[in-house]
Design an enzyme around this catalytic site. Structure first.
Site, PDB file in Angstrom:
ATOM      1  N   ASP A   1      -3.885  -2.932   1.448  1.00 14.79           N
ATOM      2  CA  ASP A   1      -4.331  -2.029   0.378  1.00 14.79           C
ATOM      3  C   ASP A   1      -5.427  -2.768  -0.380  1.00 14.79           C
ATOM      4  O   ASP A   1      -5.662  -3.961  -0.162  1.00 14.79           O
ATOM      5  CB  ASP A   1      -3.149  -1.705  -0.559  1.00 14.79           C
ATOM      6  CG  ASP A   1      -3.559  -0.806  -1.720  1.00 14.79           C
ATOM      7  OD1 ASP A   1      -4.353   0.126  -1.510  1.00 14.79           O
ATOM      8  OD2 ASP A   1      -3.105  -1.035  -2.859  1.00 14.79           O
ATOM      9  N   SER A   2      -6.062  -2.055  -1.303  1.00 13.89           N
ATOM     10  CA  SER A   2      -7.064  -2.711  -2.138  1.00 13.89           C
ATOM     11  C   SER A   2      -6.413  -3.710  -3.094  1.00 13.89           C
ATOM     12  O   SER A   2      -7.101  -4.572  -3.633  1.00 13.89           O
ATOM     13  CB  SER A   2      -7.810  -1.660  -2.960  1.00 13.89           C
ATOM     14  OG  SER A   2      -6.896  -1.016  -3.831  1.00 13.89           O
TER      15      SER A   2
ATOM     16  N   GLY B   1     -11.365   3.027  -5.120  1.00 14.32           N
ATOM     17  CA  GLY B   1     -11.429   4.460  -5.402  1.00 14.32           C
ATOM     18  C   GLY B   1     -12.776   5.074  -5.745  1.00 14.32           C
ATOM     19  O   GLY B   1     -12.966   6.271  -5.558  1.00 14.32           O
TER      20      GLY B   1
ATOM     21  N   CYS C   1      -3.116   2.673   1.692  1.00 13.21           N
ATOM     22  CA  CYS C   1      -4.144   2.985   0.708  1.00 13.21           C
ATOM     23  C   CYS C   1      -4.714   4.360   1.050  1.00 13.21           C
ATOM     24  O   CYS C   1      -5.251   4.552   2.151  1.00 13.21           O
ATOM     25  CB  CYS C   1      -5.236   1.923   0.786  1.00 13.21           C
ATOM     26  SG  CYS C   1      -6.646   2.257  -0.273  1.00 13.21           S
ATOM     27  N   ASN C   2      -4.580   5.289   0.139  1.00 11.53           N
ATOM     28  CA  ASN C   2      -5.090   6.641   0.393  1.00 11.53           C
ATOM     29  C   ASN C   2      -6.608   6.653   0.462  1.00 11.53           C
ATOM     30  O   ASN C   2      -7.195   7.378   1.272  1.00 11.53           O
ATOM     31  CB  ASN C   2      -4.649   7.594  -0.719  1.00 11.53           C
ATOM     32  CG  ASN C   2      -3.166   7.895  -0.661  1.00 11.53           C
ATOM     33  OD1 ASN C   2      -2.756   8.915  -0.147  1.00 11.53           O
ATOM     34  ND2 ASN C   2      -2.357   6.986  -1.183  1.00 11.53           N
TER      35      ASN C   2
ATOM     36  N   GLU D   1      -2.833  -2.911 -11.716  1.00 14.68           N
ATOM     37  CA  GLU D   1      -3.267  -4.260 -11.316  1.00 14.68           C
ATOM     38  C   GLU D   1      -3.077  -5.264 -12.459  1.00 14.68           C
ATOM     39  O   GLU D   1      -2.932  -6.457 -12.223  1.00 14.68           O
ATOM     40  CB  GLU D   1      -4.733  -4.257 -10.871  1.00 14.68           C
ATOM     41  CG  GLU D   1      -4.962  -3.617  -9.515  1.00 14.68           C
ATOM     42  CD  GLU D   1      -4.378  -4.401  -8.334  1.00 14.68           C
ATOM     43  OE1 GLU D   1      -4.443  -5.635  -8.354  1.00 14.68           O
ATOM     44  OE2 GLU D   1      -3.835  -3.763  -7.409  1.00 14.68           O
TER      45      GLU D   1
ATOM     46  N   CYS E   1      -2.128   8.163  -4.421  1.00 19.12           N
ATOM     47  CA  CYS E   1      -2.625   6.781  -4.497  1.00 19.12           C
ATOM     48  C   CYS E   1      -1.395   5.897  -4.561  1.00 19.12           C
ATOM     49  O   CYS E   1      -0.478   6.146  -5.369  1.00 19.12           O
ATOM     50  CB  CYS E   1      -3.483   6.590  -5.748  1.00 19.12           C
ATOM     51  SG  CYS E   1      -3.883   4.852  -6.080  1.00 19.12           S
ATOM     52  N   THR E   2      -1.354   4.872  -3.714  1.00 18.63           N
ATOM     53  CA  THR E   2      -0.127   4.072  -3.614  1.00 18.63           C
ATOM     54  C   THR E   2       0.152   3.282  -4.900  1.00 18.63           C
ATOM     55  O   THR E   2       1.301   2.951  -5.176  1.00 18.63           O
ATOM     56  CB  THR E   2      -0.199   3.125  -2.406  1.00 18.63           C
ATOM     57  OG1 THR E   2      -1.409   2.346  -2.478  1.00 18.63           O
ATOM     58  CG2 THR E   2      -0.197   3.909  -1.108  1.00 18.63           C
ATOM     59  N   HIS E   3      -0.878   3.002  -5.684  1.00 18.30           N
ATOM     60  CA  HIS E   3      -0.634   2.341  -6.975  1.00 18.30           C
ATOM     61  C   HIS E   3       0.205   3.225  -7.903  1.00 18.30           C
ATOM     62  O   HIS E   3       0.961   2.723  -8.723  1.00 18.30           O
ATOM     63  CB  HIS E   3      -1.965   2.043  -7.683  1.00 18.30           C
ATOM     64  CG  HIS E   3      -2.681   0.825  -7.187  1.00 18.30           C
ATOM     65  ND1 HIS E   3      -3.396   0.811  -6.013  1.00 18.30           N
ATOM     66  CD2 HIS E   3      -2.813  -0.416  -7.721  1.00 18.30           C
ATOM     67  CE1 HIS E   3      -3.939  -0.382  -5.853  1.00 18.30           C
ATOM     68  NE2 HIS E   3      -3.590  -1.152  -6.871  1.00 18.30           N
TER      69      HIS E   3
END
Ligand code: DGL
Length: 268
Positions: free
Chosen positions: A13-14, A46, A76-77, A155, A187-189
């Site tokens: 992922d990012s 994003g 990560c979408n 984050e 969004c996975t976050h």
């Protein structure tokens, strides 16, 4: 390159968002080794140009393959929306499972015929979401919201509190007023903000995270290719970040629902 059942599941992922997927995958497949790569130095993805995201995703996969990954999970979408087709063409020998906003289950479960999707700018601009809506939600009113700023909060380890609630309210109030009764997380976050999101949306709104469906898909793919690990021992996990490993390790311990205390390695 041959894939081995003893190889790890590679997840990227990012940043820390994909850990919400990683956690569900490891719960479902406790005997599998995993590698997690967080491209923290380039986070957030994003709002970046699509070709840049494609290049980052390619680098991430090369890194995971160099460590014998037998399957890749694009947790990560934004990267899935920008690059999934390209990645499958570039790495045809390895199975790649990506994210898709949970529009289909949302459309199936809405009682009022109104659903919401909360995702990053790029995911909402991509073709994948439009195709998914056209295919699975044609008779349903779909309200899209770009969660600008939310990834940065996660984050920074902020998953609840006044700043999170204020930003969520700004993004979600219009769809709440429109009367959506199902919200798909794109969004996975955002999975780490689920508590705050549910509190804001209230008990009548169902929040759907696609991670369990992705974990089941990973299981199906490994099974169909005879790549499931032996069940003789528990899996081991390694974490890598292109950012600061110390900061990542602190976050790893703070995120709700993530249970792991492994060492984090830096990658330049
Ligand atoms: N976690 C990511 C996603 O699912 C990326 C968010 C970002 O870097 O903007 O879209």
């Amino acid at each position: 390159m041959t894939l081995h059942k003893s190889g790890p599941i590679g997840v990227f992922d990012s940043g820390v968002g994909g850990l919400s997927v990683w956690q569900v995958v490891t719960n479902l497949l406790p005997h599998e080794d995993t590698l997690y790569f967080a491209d923290t130095i380039h986070c957030p993805y994003g709002a970046r140009p699509m070709d840049e995201i494609r290049a980052f995703a390619e680098d991430a996969i090369r890194f995971l393959l160099a460590q014998r990954a037998k399957i890749i999970v694009v947790a990560c979408n934004a990267a899935s929306a920008a690059a999934l087709t390209h990645l499958r063409l570039t790495f045809p020998h390895v199975p790649i499972v990506g994210m898709e906003p949970a529009v289909k289950p949302a459309a199936e479960q809405t009682r009022r015929g109104k659903i919401g999707v909360l995702a990053t700018h790029n995911t909402l601009q991509g073709e994948l979401i439009q195709q998914t809506i056209a295919r699975h939600a044609s008779g349903v009113e779909v309200h899209l919201a770009a969660g600008t700023g939310l990834v940065e909060l996660v984050e920074a380890g902020q998953v609840d509190g006044p700043a999170v609630t204020a930003l969520l309210r700004q993004h979600l109030e219009p769809m709440l007023e429109a009367g959506v009764d199902v919200l798909a997380l794109g969004c996975t976050h955002y999975a780490f903000l689920r508590g705050a999101i549910e509190q804001l949306m209230g008990p009548d709104v169902l929040v759907i995270d696609p991670a369990p469906a992705v974990a089941r898909q990973v299981t199906r793919v490994l099974e169909s290719r005879s790549l499931l690990a032996s069940r003789r021992r528990l899996g081991q996990h390694r974490f890598y970040t292109s950012g600061d490993p110390g900061a990542f390790e602190v976050l790893l311990k703070r995120l709700p629902g993530v249970t792991c205390s492994a060492q984090v390695f830096g990658v330049s």
